[in-house]
Design an enzyme around this catalytic site. Structure first.
Site, PDB file in Angstrom:
ATOM      1  N   SER A   1      14.365  30.944 -48.752  1.00  0.00           N
ATOM      2  CA  SER A   1      13.191  30.918 -47.877  1.00  0.00           C
ATOM      3  C   SER A   1      13.413  30.002 -46.678  1.00  0.00           C
ATOM      4  O   SER A   1      12.902  30.256 -45.586  1.00  0.00           O
ATOM      5  CB  SER A   1      11.949  30.508 -48.665  1.00  0.00           C
ATOM      6  OG  SER A   1      11.952  29.138 -48.958  1.00  0.00           O
ATOM      7  N   ILE A   2      14.187  28.934 -46.859  1.00  0.00           N
ATOM      8  CA  ILE A   2      14.481  28.045 -45.722  1.00  0.00           C
ATOM      9  C   ILE A   2      15.509  28.691 -44.799  1.00  0.00           C
ATOM     10  O   ILE A   2      15.313  28.767 -43.585  1.00  0.00           O
ATOM     11  CB  ILE A   2      14.967  26.675 -46.234  1.00  0.00           C
ATOM     12  CG1 ILE A   2      13.824  25.956 -46.957  1.00  0.00           C
ATOM     13  CG2 ILE A   2      15.507  25.834 -45.090  1.00  0.00           C
ATOM     14  CD1 ILE A   2      14.249  24.720 -47.736  1.00  0.00           C
TER      15      ILE A   2
ATOM     16  N   ARG B   1      20.826  19.072 -49.888  1.00  0.00           N
ATOM     17  CA  ARG B   1      20.921  17.805 -50.599  1.00  0.00           C
ATOM     18  C   ARG B   1      22.246  17.143 -50.222  1.00  0.00           C
ATOM     19  O   ARG B   1      23.235  17.821 -49.955  1.00  0.00           O
ATOM     20  CB  ARG B   1      20.877  18.016 -52.124  1.00  0.00           C
ATOM     21  CG  ARG B   1      19.488  18.314 -52.685  1.00  0.00           C
ATOM     22  CD  ARG B   1      18.544  17.119 -52.615  1.00  0.00           C
ATOM     23  NE  ARG B   1      17.216  17.400 -53.144  1.00  0.00           N
ATOM     24  CZ  ARG B   1      16.184  17.843 -52.421  1.00  0.00           C
ATOM     25  NH1 ARG B   1      16.340  18.077 -51.126  1.00  0.00           N
ATOM     26  NH2 ARG B   1      15.008  18.047 -53.002  1.00  0.00           N
TER      27      ARG B   1
ATOM     28  N   GLU C   1      20.786   8.342 -51.450  1.00  0.00           N
ATOM     29  CA  GLU C   1      19.600   7.901 -50.712  1.00  0.00           C
ATOM     30  C   GLU C   1      18.890   6.772 -51.462  1.00  0.00           C
ATOM     31  O   GLU C   1      18.835   6.807 -52.689  1.00  0.00           O
ATOM     32  CB  GLU C   1      18.628   9.082 -50.551  1.00  0.00           C
ATOM     33  CG  GLU C   1      19.204  10.198 -49.707  1.00  0.00           C
ATOM     34  CD  GLU C   1      18.339  11.453 -49.723  1.00  0.00           C
ATOM     35  OE1 GLU C   1      17.214  11.416 -50.238  1.00  0.00           O
ATOM     36  OE2 GLU C   1      18.816  12.473 -49.217  1.00  0.00           O
TER      37      GLU C   1
ATOM     38  N   HIS D   1      15.560  11.720 -44.965  1.00  0.00           N
ATOM     39  CA  HIS D   1      15.032  12.763 -45.845  1.00  0.00           C
ATOM     40  C   HIS D   1      13.578  13.045 -45.458  1.00  0.00           C
ATOM     41  O   HIS D   1      12.674  12.986 -46.294  1.00  0.00           O
ATOM     42  CB  HIS D   1      15.146  12.363 -47.319  1.00  0.00           C
ATOM     43  CG  HIS D   1      15.076  13.544 -48.257  1.00  0.00           C
ATOM     44  ND1 HIS D   1      15.769  13.600 -49.452  1.00  0.00           N
ATOM     45  CD2 HIS D   1      14.414  14.724 -48.170  1.00  0.00           C
ATOM     46  CE1 HIS D   1      15.512  14.749 -50.059  1.00  0.00           C
ATOM     47  NE2 HIS D   1      14.697  15.451 -49.303  1.00  0.00           N
TER      48      HIS D   1
END
Lengths: 310, 310
Positions: free
Chosen positions: B163-164, B241, B270, B288
């Site tokens: 979807s992205i 990621r 992160e 992020h």
């Protein structure tokens, strides 16, 4: 020191080097280039001593071509500017003297439209402030950065729906933004809502994008009343010319939070930027860099076909 | 101090506050929220003392839900994560124990796609470096900033056409970029060229955009060979990621100029970012932040319908 003109080639006067000269002199083989910026002489003296017979002037938006400059160039027949805008050239004086003027046309329109969208995304998402936050080690120390704002659904108002404005509209439609515009006349070829005045457009927009030319009519068109109409959640993007906005009022609005943010590629007194802006996180500052030059991999952006055919 | 659960409301365990808790606790009226992060107890002690009867856990990508955590939560029936990614949750263990898992689905897809395009524009046009150049007064002192690069015509390779990825493709088509992609299987519904392996995709791309999930198969998928295939003019964007990229190799590539630049919203460890990146001008660092939260004007981005219906 200035070079002596080569008598076998037509003279081309360059007062300040346009950005493309950063990559060498692409005209050396075809023209005797008079490089005024390399001369120790004051400009008027250089022009009257060395450029009186030059038929062509190549300039960028950073060179003001005034009646006083034209007075010193009696042989001038054509001015070619590497910019799309013409506000730095005294056009009525050129017309009166029969000097032709050529500009970059639509060569940069894609790049400037990209810049407008890039600035809008950068302001909404606080790209530069977030980058500073990470670089200063604050993410690990302080935790989450402030959230940005969504682009999808934001109402975009475009001031000036010429070749740049149309390209901005096409791009932002793909992000799910409804588009409206203001221009001198309604464009029969597009279906976007038209507003006959900028105030009405602004009152119905979340993001106002300035894509028009600087003229007497558009000078300081974005004034305090427009900024207040844009409002506390509104964002202003300027890829036109700095003086279309009353810069002092814009600075006040950004400092006071009367608008949410701004993305500025152009300023009233370039390369000087109001010092109040330098410490604000709600503004993205870009050094009149919308125009992409002929870098290593980017060809086709040199708008000088007209000059080469001179 | 932890709050005592209200016996009239179902218990909802929250280990670390997701970003939406920055704006208050939207669940207080419907749930007895067990706020583990406010307790002075070590987490295992808090879970075994206070959360043994909690049926629901709300978390973000910053909370690792391991078998050891699940062992301490024998009553758990559902985990709701505010992220789209699920790599922080031990899914096989959840399946084995009959714990349902709900994620953000496509709620953030527009925002993440916007972030990918914004990062690509920011890297190409050096938005953050240009902003620093202006803020430090260097424009007035040193003259023109280095030119950026054009987006139009750049070949974009998308890794992961979910979807992205599909939304990134739609946006970048409007900028005049040819699109290709790699994914586990060819998508019959799209006409973009498909590459069955990432190396081939990369060798035919100027901009590589990572939009896939982190899984065992994609861990360190972007390794040295891929970075070399991207090449000296290539740009890497990561909104997936961090661990999809071998970060050490990426740092080397950026320092040595093996690739031209990178826009990174995610990192392997992160909120820690490799310190070598902090001084590089060819990288845009984003904490992020692709996901836009429920700020003052941005509603509709809270992916918790599933939980509210619990």
């Amino acid at each position: 020191m200035e070079e002596m003109p080569r008598p076998d080639l037509p003279q081309l006067l360059v007062i300040k080097p346009p950005g493309l000269f950063n990559y060498g002199d692409p005209f050396a083989a075809k023209f005797a280039v008079l490089r005024a910026w390399e001369s120790p002489l004051p400009l008027p003296r250089f022009l009257s001593d060395h450029a009186r017979s030059a038929p062509a002037l190549l300039c960028s938006a950073a060179t003001r071509v005034t009646a006083a400059v034209l007075d010193l160039l009696p042989s001038l027949r054509i001015i070619v500017t590497t910019s799309a805008g013409l506000n730095h050239i005294d056009l009525p004086e050129c017309r009166r003297r029969g000097v032709a003027v050529a500009n970059a046309g639509e060569v940069f329109s894609d790049d400037v439209a990209d810049a407008a969208v890039g600035l809008a995304l950068a302001v909404l998402r606080k790209v530069s402030a977030a980058d500073r936050f990470v670089r200063r080690g604050r993410w690990a120390e302080e935790g989450d950065f402030a959230l940005g704002s969504k682009l999808a659904g934001k109402r975009v108002g475009i001031v000036g729906l010429g070749s740049i404005g149309l390209r901005v509209a096409k791009r932002l439609e793909a992000f799910g933004c409804p588009i409206s515009y203001n221009s001198r006349t309604k464009k029969p070829s597009v279906s976007y809502p038209f507003y006959a005045n900028v105030y009405e457009l602004t009152a119905n927009s979340d993001i106002l994008i300035i894509c028009c030319a600087l003229t007497e009519q558009t000078h300081h068109m974005i004034d305090k009343s427009i900024l207040l109409a844009l409002g506390k959640d509104g964002i202003l993007i300027n890829v036109g010319r700095g003086a279309i906005i009353d810069e002092k009022e814009l600075v006040q609005s950004l400092m006071q939070g009367d608008i949410r943010g701004a993305g500025l590629d152009v300023f009233e007194n370039e390369p000087n930027v109001p010092k109040e802006l330098l410490s604000l996180d709600n503004v993205i500052l870009s050094p009149h860099g919308s125009v992409i030059g002929p870098g290593r991999v980017d060809h086709g952006a040199i708008p000088l076909n007209g000059l080469v055919a001179f």
